[in-house]
Design an enzyme around this catalytic site. Sequence first.
Site, short mmCIF file in Angstrom:
data_model
loop_
_atom_site.label_atom_id
_atom_site.label_comp_id
_atom_site.label_asym_id
_atom_site.label_seq_id
_atom_site.Cartn_x
_atom_site.Cartn_y
_atom_site.Cartn_z
N SER A 76 0.79 -1.24 0.00
CA SER A 76 0.00 0.00 0.00
C SER A 76 0.82 1.28 0.00
O SER A 76 0.24 2.36 -0.19
CB SER A 76 -0.97 0.01 1.19
OG SER A 76 -2.09 -0.80 0.91
N LYS A 79 0.46 3.81 -2.82
CA LYS A 79 -0.53 4.89 -2.83
C LYS A 79 0.11 6.27 -2.64
O LYS A 79 -0.54 7.28 -2.86
CB LYS A 79 -1.59 4.62 -1.76
CG LYS A 79 -2.41 3.37 -2.05
CD LYS A 79 -3.40 3.06 -0.94
CE LYS A 79 -4.33 1.93 -1.33
NZ LYS A 79 -3.85 0.60 -0.94
N SER A 134 -6.65 3.68 3.14
CA SER A 134 -5.98 2.84 2.14
C SER A 134 -6.99 2.23 1.18
O SER A 134 -6.85 1.08 0.75
CB SER A 134 -5.17 1.74 2.82
OG SER A 134 -4.26 1.15 1.93
#
Length: 208
Positions: A76, A79, A134
Site C-alpha cells: 500500500s 498509494k 488505504s
Amino acid sequence: MIRKNSAARTFLCLLLAFVFAASCLPQTIFATTDKKTVTTWPEGPENNSGAVCLLDADTGAVLYDKNMDEQRYPASITKILTALLIIENKQMTDTVTFGEHAVSESIPGNARINVQLGETITVEDALHAILLASANEVCTQLAIDIAGSEEGFAAMMNERAAALGCTNTHFVNANGLPDPNHYTSAHDMALIMQECIKTRPSAASSPI
C-alpha cells in the site's frame, strides 16, 4: 476551509510516517562511508528491516541505507505515488463517481470505504480515503478518471517515477495489490516521498 498547501502537507506527513512504519524497521548502518574513518558520523539505529533508505529532503543526499536498491513489493505504500498523481492532475473540489469496476473491489479482504455504485464524492474526500483508509476502490476509480484505464494510470506512474530518478521501480496498479511485476526499492520510494514533501506551486493556490 483548510488551504490545499497545509492539508497536502498534513496527509503527505502521514504518508511519510506510513512509509517509515512500513519499511524502516531496523543492523546498524552508516552512510556510504566506513565508520572507522568517519568518527563524527552518528551511529544509526538498530534495524531489522530488509531494506531502508533515508534521504535529506532538500539535497537528496543518502543519510542512511540498507539494501536500498533491492527490488521489493511495495503493497500500500504504492498509494504515495497514486496520491501525488491525483494532486497533480485534479482539483480538490472535483468529484469522482464510482463505476462497476471500482465498486467490484469494495469487498471483504480489500482495504475499502464501501462505496456504492454511482456514489459521488469530492477528490478531497477521495484523497482522505486513500491516505487514511488505504481504500483500494477509490484508487482504482481515480486512476480510471485520470488516465482512462488502470493500465494507462500505471504507465503514468512509471513515467513519473522515472522522471524522479527511480531505477528499480515498476508499477502495474494504483493500489499496490499483489503482482509479481509490481515492485520498487527503498531508495526509489524515498525519491518519490522527497517529491511529495516539496512545496508545489499548485498546492498554494487551490483549497482542499
